[in-house]
Design an enzyme around this catalytic site. Structure first.
Site, short mmCIF file in Angstrom:
data_model
loop_
_atom_site.label_atom_id
_atom_site.label_comp_id
_atom_site.label_asym_id
_atom_site.label_seq_id
_atom_site.Cartn_x
_atom_site.Cartn_y
_atom_site.Cartn_z
N SER A 1 0.79 -1.23 0.00
CA SER A 1 0.00 0.00 0.00
C SER A 1 0.82 1.27 0.00
O SER A 1 0.37 2.30 -0.48
CB SER A 1 -0.96 0.00 1.18
OG SER A 1 -0.25 -0.18 2.39
N HIS B 1 -5.31 -3.53 -2.58
CA HIS B 1 -5.01 -2.58 -3.66
C HIS B 1 -4.96 -3.25 -5.04
O HIS B 1 -4.68 -2.58 -6.04
CB HIS B 1 -3.70 -1.85 -3.37
CG HIS B 1 -3.81 -1.03 -2.12
ND1 HIS B 1 -4.29 0.25 -2.11
CD2 HIS B 1 -3.53 -1.34 -0.83
CE1 HIS B 1 -4.31 0.71 -0.87
NE2 HIS B 1 -3.85 -0.24 -0.07
N LYS C 1 -11.50 0.39 -1.98
CA LYS C 1 -10.47 1.07 -2.78
C LYS C 1 -10.96 1.13 -4.23
O LYS C 1 -11.83 1.95 -4.51
CB LYS C 1 -9.15 0.35 -2.58
CG LYS C 1 -8.91 0.13 -1.05
CD LYS C 1 -7.56 0.30 -0.59
CE LYS C 1 -7.37 -0.07 0.88
NZ LYS C 1 -8.03 0.80 1.85
C1 LIG Z 1 -3.23 -3.60 2.39
C2 LIG Z 1 -4.43 -3.12 3.15
N1 LIG Z 1 -5.14 -4.02 3.84
C3 LIG Z 1 -6.22 -3.64 4.56
C4 LIG Z 1 -6.64 -2.33 4.59
C5 LIG Z 1 -7.82 -1.94 5.42
O1 LIG Z 1 -8.95 -1.81 4.61
P1 LIG Z 1 -10.18 -0.90 5.04
O2 LIG Z 1 -9.81 0.50 4.71
O3 LIG Z 1 -11.32 -1.42 4.25
O4 LIG Z 1 -10.35 -1.10 6.51
C6 LIG Z 1 -5.95 -1.38 3.85
C7 LIG Z 1 -6.42 0.03 3.81
O5 LIG Z 1 -5.91 0.94 4.32
C8 LIG Z 1 -4.80 -1.78 3.13
O6 LIG Z 1 -4.07 -0.87 2.46
#
Ligand SMILES: Cc1ncc(COP(=O)(O)O)c(C=O)c1O
Length: 402
Positions: A179, A207, A238
């Site tokens: 990310s 992502h 996303k």
């Molecule tokens: C790799 C990754 N996993 C999980 C999440 C968490 O997702 P959510 O924003 O739906 O809680 C994110 C988001 O920030 C992320 O980048």
């Protein structure tokens, strides 16, 4: 006493350039947004395909409100399991070619719930050093032995796997697209090692869902290894432009999660209109290769231009393009100057990234126009020349702590 503590901590954060403050967006989430009253080009959202304000998602949500009302009233296991939730799970499972699927309220909750319900202190989890915080928190909560291998480094992973040990279950877990770095996990090699050392594999497609794979199914499909991955988690927040998260896998996996994942059980179900909007978004993603192509064209154009200016975009291979600046205050200053010139890119600083690895995290969208990209590149070039000069980043980093 608490007040003294709060003041001291906040002062320390300010001193280190690490104090985080929120800006207010008062428009819909598009490639141009209104931030603190000013229209800017948005280069920092995860809304890669521009679906977050797409009228078709809005219409699907409104139609669902007319059928099912607004709130879900209870958790899924009480009376909050509405038909839209199940339709969404079936839609995702079909799209991903998985046996089954369960939806969580957020990606954070999915990772924490999945990992802590499947693993315990008799197990071992091998996790990429740069995995998302929600994976880390899930592992800590599970109490499994926690081994962090070097980022995307298969030699480091294999060394750890070779150490072996008497564990009941072993699992390798990785983000698909990282990310903050925008690089890609070597899933094919991870699957080979998992087979060799009899580990299961879990991936976080946050992502990559909607972004990679022939129809946007994710990185597993891109590598053709989806059948070798036991636990496929991803978010709907996303590229899907909606909210929530999923876990795909076998019927048994899903049945166990429904019974054991505390972040699934002890929380109110998503509003049904969110589920309906997610279904519509997946339909659009599946039918619309051109949208993804625009995203990738934009990513390539910006990444190459920034490298051409001499900036370090790390190993980005995706629409997430970091500009490594190392020092937090420098990243902050860069971000503020960009905002003054009408471009919104937030500065990412520790603890989100490691010490001395502060950066701008730039993300492109399918809906950015060529003139938006050119304006971005031009402004970055001007600000980089002022703030960095030539070779300035290197010198700065020797002299200053993060
Ligand atoms: C790799 C990754 N996993 C999980 C999440 C968490 O997702 P959510 O924003 O739906 O809680 C994110 C988001 O920030 C992320 O980048």
């Amino acid at each position: 006493m608490l007040n003294d503590y709060l003041e001291k901590e906040l002062n320390a954060l300010e001193e280190a350039g690490l104090n985080r403050k929120m800006k207010i967006t008062s428009s819909t989430q598009g490639s141009r947004i209104i931030v603190d009253g000013k229209e800017v080009l948005n280069f920092c959202s995860n809304n890669y395909l521009g679906l977050a304000d797409d009228f078709r998602l809005c219409k699907a949500a409104i139609d669902e409100i007319e059928n099912s009302g607004f709130g879900s009233g209870a958790s899924r296991l009480i009376c909050g399991n509405m038909s839209a939730h199940r339709r969404l799970e079936e839609r995702i499972a079909r799209f991903k070619g998985a046996e089954n699927c369960v939806v969580f309220s957020t990606g954070y909750m999915a990772n924490v719930g999945i990992i802590s319900s499947l693993f315990d202190r008799e197990d071992i989890i091998y996790s990429d050093r740069l995995n998302h915080a929600s994976i880390v928190d899930g592992i800590l909560l599970s109490r499994a032995k926690f081994k962090r291998y070097k980022h995307c480094d298969m030699v480091s992973l294999e060394e750890m796997l070779k150490e072996g040990g008497a564990f009941k279950k072993k699992c390798i877990v990785t983000d698909s697209i990282f990310s903050m770095d925008g690089d890609i996990a070597p899933l094919d090699k991870i699957c080979e090692l998992a087979k060799k050392y009899e580990c299961s594999v879990m991936i976080d497609e946050a992502h990559a869902f909607g972004v990679m794979g022939p129809n946007g199914e994710g990185l597993a499909k891109h590598f053709g290894v989806e059948q070798q991955i036991d636990i496929q988690m991803g978010t709907l927040s996303k590229a899907v432009g909606s909210f929530g998260a999923y876990c795909c896998g076998s019927d048994k996996l899903i049945a166990l999660l429904i019974n054991k994942a505390r972040s699934f059980i002890y929380t109110t179900a998503l509003p049904p209109m969110i589920a309906a909007a997610s279904i519509k978004a997946i339909d659009i993603i599946e039918e619309n290769r051109k949208l993804r192509q625009l995203l990738w064209d934009n990513a390539k154009y910006v990444n190459e231009a920034l490298k051409g200016i001499g900036l370090d975009t790390m190993n980005s291979q995706t629409p997430i393009i970091p500009v490594l600046l190392k020092r937090s205050k420098l990243a902050l200053e860069f971000s503020e100057r960009l905002l003054a010139s009408g471009i919104y890119i937030s500065a990412i600083r520790p603890p989100t990234v490691e010490k001395n690895m502060a950066r701008l995290r730039l993300t492109v969208m399918a809906t950015h126009r060529k003139e938006d990209l050119d304006h971005l590149i031009q402004q970055i070039k001007i600000i980089a020349a002022k703030l960095l000069g030539s070779g300035q980043v290197e010198r700065d980093n020797k002299a200053c702590p993060a």
